[in-house]
Design an enzyme around this catalytic site. Structure first.
Site, PDB file in Angstrom:
ATOM      1  NE  ARG A  46     -29.695  10.613  36.697  1.00 20.93           N
ATOM      2  CZ  ARG A  46     -30.666  10.519  36.079  1.00 20.93           C
ATOM      3  NH1 ARG A  46     -31.042  11.499  35.077  1.00 20.93           N
ATOM      4  NH2 ARG A  46     -31.896  11.339  36.719  1.00 20.93           N
TER       5      ARG A  46
ATOM      6  CD  GLU B 200      -6.896  11.077  67.368  1.00 23.28           C
ATOM      7  OE1 GLU B 200      -6.376  12.479  68.094  1.00 23.28           O
ATOM      8  OE2 GLU B 200      -6.397  10.086  67.625  1.00 23.28           O
TER       9      GLU B 200
ATOM     10  CB  THR C  47     -15.443  17.101  69.369  1.00 20.09           C
ATOM     11  OG1 THR C  47     -15.354  18.232  70.270  1.00 20.09           O
ATOM     12  CG2 THR C  47     -16.342  16.273  70.078  1.00 20.09           C
TER      13      THR C  47
END
Length: 380
Positions: free
Chosen positions: A268, A363, A365
């Site tokens: 870019r 699994e 938080t």
């Protein structure tokens, strides 16, 4: 601790990377759009032995261990998080619980099918009203002459309706709280077992998630895994490997986002030069790469210690916490680097951004991981 990978492991890693780039990367955007469960590529993954990396050879696996599993899983996750989640779950608690607590008949009947990818496995703990709070669980199994009669509904089941085998936690003593929870192995197609419609999720669309309802579902006594009342403690003792797996999934997503952002920042042009030359972009890339490397080292350490038979509850939670929050950070920064293009589906970073979010939730938080870590700090 030295985490240099052996030449053999590096060779296998390249093989898995080639497979992922050739077989999964081209189809991942379409699977995300259509929400189609990837049976064909999962079968190929099974043929490569990816579901039995942590499984002993005498039960159909390769026995290469948790570190090797983490190395291979990252390659799959970098291609598509949905494939990686399915791999992580099938390789995790369904096999772990059977291997550690199942009868020899259960092990011989089920583990080789899971380890070779012939069958997909699922784990059923959460319920809609209580998440993973075992004491508040309402699904129950009553003793009957034929064995047990199950009634209740499980929620958020990865590969629900698609898996052939389900490890189900349910109350056998409704008055005993978590100590009244038992584990059962149930095959898909058992009478009285039905599935809800797939959840409309933010990300990981190719990984089907449903509820499972049991209505007077009769299962034999031989379906009990381990002892009655030990189901929840068995599951908790087996969570560490699962958390290492999710940490690895998060790393794979992060790596894919960084690779996309690095390439884009080089291509870019703005004000006559590549945008990577601007500190606002270059510093983002530096922070992303550093956090990914730290996440990988935390995860490799937990995996290596696990392979040595050490208690890694703290290390696994640290890896899962840091890697998942890193994935959220990295995918956010990648989207920023892409600017408006990052917000559209012409580029993959919006998918990475969506796929990463769940790694801070399933699994356990991030809040649960911090609770686990803080408690582990005070243990001798």
């Amino acid at each position: 601790m030295n985490f240099s990978l052996s030449e053999d492991l590096q060779l296998m890693q390249r093989t898995i990377r080639d497979f992922a780039e050739q077989e999964i990367v081209p189809i991942a955007p379409e699977l995300d759009r259509t929400h189609v469960y990837p049976f064909d590529t999962l079968k190929k993954m099974g043929e490569l032995g990816l579901f039995g990396v942590m499984t002993p050879e005498n039960y159909g696996g390769t026995g290469l261990g948790t570190l090797a599993f983490s190395v291979f899983l990252e390659e799959i996750a970098a291609a598509d998080a949905a494939h990686a989640t399915i791999m992580s779950v099938t390789s995790g608690l369904p096999q772990k619980l059977l291997l550690d607590y199942g009868t020899e008949e259960q092990k011989k009947s089920y583990v080789p099918k899971l380890a070779t990818g012939e069958w997909i496995g699922a784990f059923c703990l959460s319920e809609t009203h209580c998440g993973s709070d075992a004491a508040a669980m309402t699904t129950k199994a009553e003793k009957v002459p034929e064995g047990y009669k199950l009634n209740g509904t499980k929620a958020w089941v990865t590969s629900g309706s698609k898996a052939q085998l389900y490890l189900v936690l349910t109350k056998t003593d409704v008055n005993a709280g978590a100590a009244g929870v038992s584990c059962f192995v149930i095959e898909k197609g058992t009478e009285g077992m039905s599935f809800g419609k797939p959840e409309e999720k933010l990300g990981q669309h190719a990984s089907t998630t449903t509820t499972i309802t049991f209505e007077d579902c009769i299962i034999p006594e031989t379906a009990l895994v381990g002892q009655e009342g030990k189901g929840f403690s068995m599951a908790m003792a087996s969570l560490d490997a699962g958390r290492i797996g999710i940490a690895t999934v998060a790393i794979g997503i992060s790596r894919a986002a960084l690779e996309a952002a690095t390439a884009y920042a080089d291509e870019r042009q703005a004000f006559g030069k590549s945008i990577r030359n601007f500190q606002g972009v270059g510093f983002k890339l530096a922070d992303m790469a550093t956090r990914i490397e730290a996440s990988r080292l935390l995860t490799y350490k937990a995996a290596a210690l696990y392979d040595e038979g050490k208690n890694v509850t703290k290390e696994a939670s640290m890896a899962k916490l840091f890697a998942s929050e890193t994935s959220a950070f990295v995918t956010h920064q990648a989207l920023q680097i892409f600017g408006g293009y990052g917000y559209v589906k012409d580029y993959p970073v919006e998918r990475y951004f969506r796929d990463a979010r769940i790694t801070e939730i399933y699994e356990g938080t991030s809040e649960v991981q911090r609770l686990v870590i803080s408690r582990e700090l005070y243990k001798s």
